[in-house]
Design a protein around this motif. Structure first.
Motif, PDB file in Angstrom:
ATOM      1  N   THR A   1     -29.844 -24.358 -71.462  1.00 14.18           N
ATOM      2  CA  THR A   1     -29.064 -23.260 -71.688  1.00 14.18           C
ATOM      3  C   THR A   1     -28.235 -23.250 -70.481  1.00 14.18           C
ATOM      4  O   THR A   1     -28.295 -23.754 -69.496  1.00 14.18           O
ATOM      5  N   PHE A   2     -26.942 -22.885 -70.799  1.00 15.04           N
ATOM      6  CA  PHE A   2     -25.867 -22.796 -70.023  1.00 15.04           C
ATOM      7  C   PHE A   2     -25.382 -21.230 -69.803  1.00 15.04           C
ATOM      8  O   PHE A   2     -25.286 -20.313 -70.851  1.00 15.04           O
ATOM      9  N   ASP A   3     -25.344 -20.963 -68.508  1.00 21.09           N
ATOM     10  CA  ASP A   3     -24.914 -19.410 -68.189  1.00 21.09           C
ATOM     11  C   ASP A   3     -23.566 -19.673 -67.604  1.00 21.09           C
ATOM     12  O   ASP A   3     -23.234 -20.419 -66.628  1.00 21.09           O
ATOM     13  N   ILE A   4     -22.648 -18.855 -68.207  1.00 25.72           N
ATOM     14  CA  ILE A   4     -21.209 -18.951 -67.671  1.00 25.72           C
ATOM     15  C   ILE A   4     -21.009 -17.400 -67.254  1.00 25.72           C
ATOM     16  O   ILE A   4     -20.665 -16.620 -68.114  1.00 25.72           O
ATOM     17  N   ILE A   5     -20.637 -17.153 -65.989  1.00 30.28           N
ATOM     18  CA  ILE A   5     -20.458 -15.728 -65.693  1.00 30.28           C
ATOM     19  C   ILE A   5     -19.059 -15.585 -65.199  1.00 30.28           C
ATOM     20  O   ILE A   5     -18.490 -16.533 -64.043  1.00 30.28           O
ATOM     21  N   PHE A   6     -18.280 -14.467 -65.759  1.00 32.90           N
ATOM     22  CA  PHE A   6     -17.117 -14.207 -65.410  1.00 32.90           C
ATOM     23  C   PHE A   6     -17.081 -13.222 -64.095  1.00 32.90           C
ATOM     24  O   PHE A   6     -17.808 -11.989 -64.496  1.00 32.90           O
ATOM     25  N   ASP A   7     -16.270 -12.931 -63.428  1.00 31.71           N
ATOM     26  CA  ASP A   7     -15.968 -11.704 -62.336  1.00 31.71           C
ATOM     27  C   ASP A   7     -14.872 -10.839 -62.961  1.00 31.71           C
ATOM     28  O   ASP A   7     -14.774  -9.657 -62.545  1.00 31.71           O
ATOM     29  N   ARG A   8     -14.226 -11.409 -64.183  1.00 31.71           N
ATOM     30  CA  ARG A   8     -13.177 -10.496 -64.669  1.00 31.71           C
ATOM     31  C   ARG A   8     -13.388 -10.435 -66.178  1.00 31.71           C
ATOM     32  O   ARG A   8     -13.535 -11.385 -66.833  1.00 31.71           O
ATOM     33  N   LYS A   9     -13.336  -9.318 -66.508  1.00 33.05           N
ATOM     34  CA  LYS A   9     -13.637  -9.448 -68.191  1.00 33.05           C
ATOM     35  C   LYS A   9     -12.235  -9.914 -68.837  1.00 33.05           C
ATOM     36  O   LYS A   9     -12.614 -10.421 -70.013  1.00 33.05           O
ATOM     37  N   ALA A  10     -11.100  -9.854 -68.438  1.00 33.78           N
ATOM     38  CA  ALA A  10      -9.865 -10.376 -69.124  1.00 33.78           C
ATOM     39  C   ALA A  10     -10.265 -12.118 -69.277  1.00 33.78           C
ATOM     40  O   ALA A  10      -9.926 -12.481 -70.085  1.00 33.78           O
TER      41      ALA A  10
END
Length: 69
Positions: free
Chosen positions: A24-33
């Motif tokens: 499984t890959f988790d890709i987490i962003f700190d900006r919704k854009a």
């Protein structure tokens, strides 16, 4: 639109074993854009991931975005 490496848009990119033959890959962003940009780009489809990892697309169980996160 020009291509931007995912590592420049995501704050966290990690993979984890989800079983003996699953990742499984988790890709987490700190900006919704940034999240919305990657989601709309079509860069993370099952077909593109299968090609990247040189596996049949049928071997990918899910390629999804989890909006509530």
């Amino acid at each position: 639109m020009s291509e931007v490496p995912l590592r420049e848009l995501a704050q966290v990119i990690r993979s984890k074993n989800a079983g003996p033959f699953e990742l499984t890959f988790d890709i987490i962003f700190d900006r919704k854009a940034a999240y919305e940009e990657v989601k709309a780009s079509g860069a993370l489809t099952a077909e593109k991931l299968a090609k990247l990892y040189n596996i049949p697309v049928d071997d990918i169980l899910f390629a999804m975005f989890f909006d509530p996160a």
